[in-house]
Write a protein that holds these residues in place. Structure first.
Motif, PDB file in Angstrom:
ATOM      1  N   UNK A 289      53.063  28.442  35.052  1.00  0.00           N
ATOM      2  CA  UNK A 289      54.300  29.192  34.842  1.00  0.00           C
ATOM      3  C   UNK A 289      54.122  30.691  35.110  1.00  0.00           C
ATOM      4  N   UNK A 290      52.929  31.219  34.802  1.00  0.00           N
ATOM      5  CA  UNK A 290      52.709  32.656  34.982  1.00  0.00           C
ATOM      6  C   UNK A 290      52.710  32.987  36.478  1.00  0.00           C
ATOM      7  N   UNK A 348      48.536  35.969  22.845  1.00  0.00           N
ATOM      8  CA  UNK A 348      47.666  34.789  22.806  1.00  0.00           C
ATOM      9  C   UNK A 348      48.300  33.634  23.576  1.00  0.00           C
ATOM     10  N   UNK A 349      49.608  33.435  23.385  1.00  0.00           N
ATOM     11  CA  UNK A 349      50.302  32.357  24.087  1.00  0.00           C
ATOM     12  C   UNK A 349      50.284  32.595  25.592  1.00  0.00           C
ATOM     13  N   UNK A 350      50.503  33.836  26.005  1.00  0.00           N
ATOM     14  CA  UNK A 350      50.479  34.160  27.434  1.00  0.00           C
ATOM     15  C   UNK A 350      49.089  33.945  28.024  1.00  0.00           C
ATOM     16  N   UNK A 351      48.066  34.257  27.239  1.00  0.00           N
ATOM     17  CA  UNK A 351      46.703  34.023  27.709  1.00  0.00           C
ATOM     18  C   UNK A 351      46.464  32.530  27.914  1.00  0.00           C
ATOM     19  N   UNK A 352      47.018  31.720  27.017  1.00  0.00           N
ATOM     20  CA  UNK A 352      46.886  30.269  27.154  1.00  0.00           C
ATOM     21  C   UNK A 352      47.679  29.777  28.364  1.00  0.00           C
ATOM     22  N   UNK A 353      48.915  30.254  28.527  1.00  0.00           N
ATOM     23  CA  UNK A 353      49.730  29.838  29.669  1.00  0.00           C
ATOM     24  C   UNK A 353      49.065  30.251  30.987  1.00  0.00           C
ATOM     25  N   UNK A 354      48.426  31.400  30.970  1.00  0.00           N
ATOM     26  CA  UNK A 354      47.705  31.872  32.179  1.00  0.00           C
ATOM     27  C   UNK A 354      46.613  30.893  32.573  1.00  0.00           C
ATOM     28  N   UNK A 355      45.993  30.277  31.554  1.00  0.00           N
ATOM     29  CA  UNK A 355      44.888  29.363  31.833  1.00  0.00           C
ATOM     30  C   UNK A 355      45.361  28.037  32.430  1.00  0.00           C
ATOM     31  N   UNK A 356      46.655  27.787  32.349  1.00  0.00           N
ATOM     32  CA  UNK A 356      47.214  26.533  32.872  1.00  0.00           C
ATOM     33  C   UNK A 356      47.509  26.685  34.360  1.00  0.00           C
ATOM     34  N   UNK A 357      46.478  26.796  35.130  1.00  0.00           N
ATOM     35  CA  UNK A 357      46.645  27.009  36.579  1.00  0.00           C
ATOM     36  C   UNK A 357      45.320  26.779  37.270  1.00  0.00           C
ATOM     37  N   UNK A 358      45.385  26.298  38.504  1.00  0.00           N
ATOM     38  CA  UNK A 358      44.161  26.163  39.290  1.00  0.00           C
ATOM     39  C   UNK A 358      43.637  27.541  39.693  1.00  0.00           C
ATOM     40  N   UNK A 359      44.532  28.495  39.798  1.00  0.00           N
ATOM     41  CA  UNK A 359      44.159  29.882  40.153  1.00  0.00           C
ATOM     42  C   UNK A 359      44.885  30.823  39.220  1.00  0.00           C
ATOM     43  N   UNK A 360      44.356  31.053  38.008  1.00  0.00           N
ATOM     44  CA  UNK A 360      45.035  31.921  37.037  1.00  0.00           C
ATOM     45  C   UNK A 360      45.337  33.296  37.611  1.00  0.00           C
ATOM     46  N   UNK A 361      46.497  33.809  37.309  1.00  0.00           N
ATOM     47  CA  UNK A 361      46.929  35.089  37.818  1.00  0.00           C
ATOM     48  C   UNK A 361      46.099  36.217  37.199  1.00  0.00           C
ATOM     49  N   UNK A 362      45.833  37.269  37.993  1.00  0.00           N
ATOM     50  CA  UNK A 362      45.076  38.420  37.459  1.00  0.00           C
ATOM     51  C   UNK A 362      45.788  39.015  36.256  1.00  0.00           C
ATOM     52  N   UNK A 363      45.024  39.525  35.314  1.00  0.00           N
ATOM     53  CA  UNK A 363      45.628  40.198  34.177  1.00  0.00           C
ATOM     54  C   UNK A 363      46.250  41.511  34.635  1.00  0.00           C
ATOM     55  N   UNK A 364      47.276  41.974  33.955  1.00  0.00           N
ATOM     56  CA  UNK A 364      47.919  43.229  34.362  1.00  0.00           C
ATOM     57  C   UNK A 364      47.003  44.434  34.117  1.00  0.00           C
TER      58      UNK A 364
END
Length: 364
Positions: A289-290, A348-364
């Motif tokens: 989702x991110x 914390x939730x956004x960090x978890x959602x970020x992990x739900x990806x084959x290629x997690x998006x870079x942190x801001x």
């Protein structure tokens, strides 16, 4: 010892016993026992000598509570019902009927189920929110003769939670009560109570700034990101500028705990799938989702509010703003979840959602 002496002793004992018996009888005649009348005075009698029972307390309405009701808690309360009822779509009857799509359904909504005669008599009557409230509070009082032996849920918060949960059990959940319906329910409760005082539970209007999220039930049952469906009756598709989430989300994300975020995400799990290629539930699947578009799932039917932002990206800041106050961010969204108020929990939730990806998006 001679027989003469033995006879004298026996005679003396008999005489003493007779004397004791006679004295007891005389005493009873002379002295009237004292009987306390306190308990009798404390219980005034009704007609026919019956002790009147206290009037049952007026039933508290749930219409105004559904917006903020905890659907996850309702799912827990529903476990009390699961012995006798199934709730999944197409589920078989048990001791009681299947309860899928019960909100707004008819009293005898399940074909083939042997309802009691009192329930058959109400066969075409709709299970409105307040009708369910009254039945769940005291089944045998509300519908005398029903087969349901459950004594009822005495806490209005429990009834609101389980009704909010039942509302999610539908392909197209029933709309939540609008302010007119809430006012009508409160007025009816006030009239039933015979009191001039306003109901104890006050509900914000749908136009309260920053509180629109309280006009739909919390968690589980939405088509967007965490809770219940049904859009406000007068909602027009609206695209709104990004709301401020509060707190420096970029800084918080640097140290956010994804494991903690996974725990926070349990609030969303009733309505959303998090697995790669997982199916949609009441809300869309949230894998990757991110960084995705607002209407990122092609096979999901989004609200007009989200469709109006279909090509807008879910950045960390956008997700933070949405999770803070969904209905302020996207008026008309189906998501009834009131929001996550602590910036640390959102991070914390956004960090978890970020992990739900084959290629997690870079942190801001």
């Amino acid at each position: 010892m001679s027989s003469l002496e033995t006879n004298k002793i026996v005679g003396a004992v008999l005489v003493a016993g007779m004397a004791l018996l006679v004295s007891g009888i005389v005493a009873d005649k002379l002295v009237e026992p004292q009987v306390s009348h306190t308990a009798v005075a404390a219980l005034p009698e009704g007609e026919g000598g019956e002790v009147p029972q206290p009037e049952p307390a007026a039933l508290e309405p749930v219409s105004g509570l559904l917006a903020s009701a905890d659907v996850a808690a309702g799912a827990t309360v529903f476990k009390k019902c699961a012995t006798c009822h199934t709730a999944e779509k197409g589920g078989a009857a048990k001791v009681g009927p299947n309860l899928w799509n019960i909100v707004g359904g008819k009293h005898a909504h399940m074909e083939g189920f042997a309802y009691s005669d009192p329930m058959k008599a109400l066969a075409d009557k709709e299970w409105s929110y307040e009708e369910l409230n009254a039945f769940l509070a005291a089944p045998k009082t509300h519908i005398p003769g029903t087969k349901m032996t459950f004594p009822g849920l005495k806490k209005v918060a429990d009834r609101a939670a389980v009704i909010a949960y039942l509302r999610t059990l539908a392909d197209s959940p029933a709309p939540l009560p609008d302010q007119a319906a809430i006012d009508a329910a409160n007025a009816a409760a006030k009239a039933a109570a015979g009191s001039a005082e306003a109901p104890a539970t006050e509900t914000p209007t749908a136009t309260d700034a920053g509180t629109a999220a309280t006009t739909e039930p919390a968690a589980s049952g939405t088509a967007e990101t965490t809770a219940a469906p049904a859009e406000p009756a007068a909602a027009e598709p609206t695209q709104q500028a990004t709301a401020t989430g509060g707190g420096d989300i970029a800084a918080l994300l640097a140290t956010a705990d994804a494991a903690q975020g996974k725990a926070v995400a349990k609030k969303c799990a009733a309505c959303h799938n998090f697995e790669k290629d997982g199916p949609n539930k009441i809300g869309p699947n949230l894998w990757d989702i991110v960084g995705a578009k607002h209407a990122h799932k092609e096979d999901f039917k989004y609200s007009d509010a989200i469709k109006g932002m279909a090509d807008k990206e879910w950045t960390y800041a956008e997700l933070d703003a949405f999770l803070t106050a969904p209905k302020q961010y996207a008026p008309g969204t189906k998501l009834a979840f009131p929001g996550i108020k602590k910036p640390e929990d959102r991070a914390a939730l956004l960090a978890y959602l970020r992990s739900l990806s084959d290629s997690p998006k870079p942190l801001p």
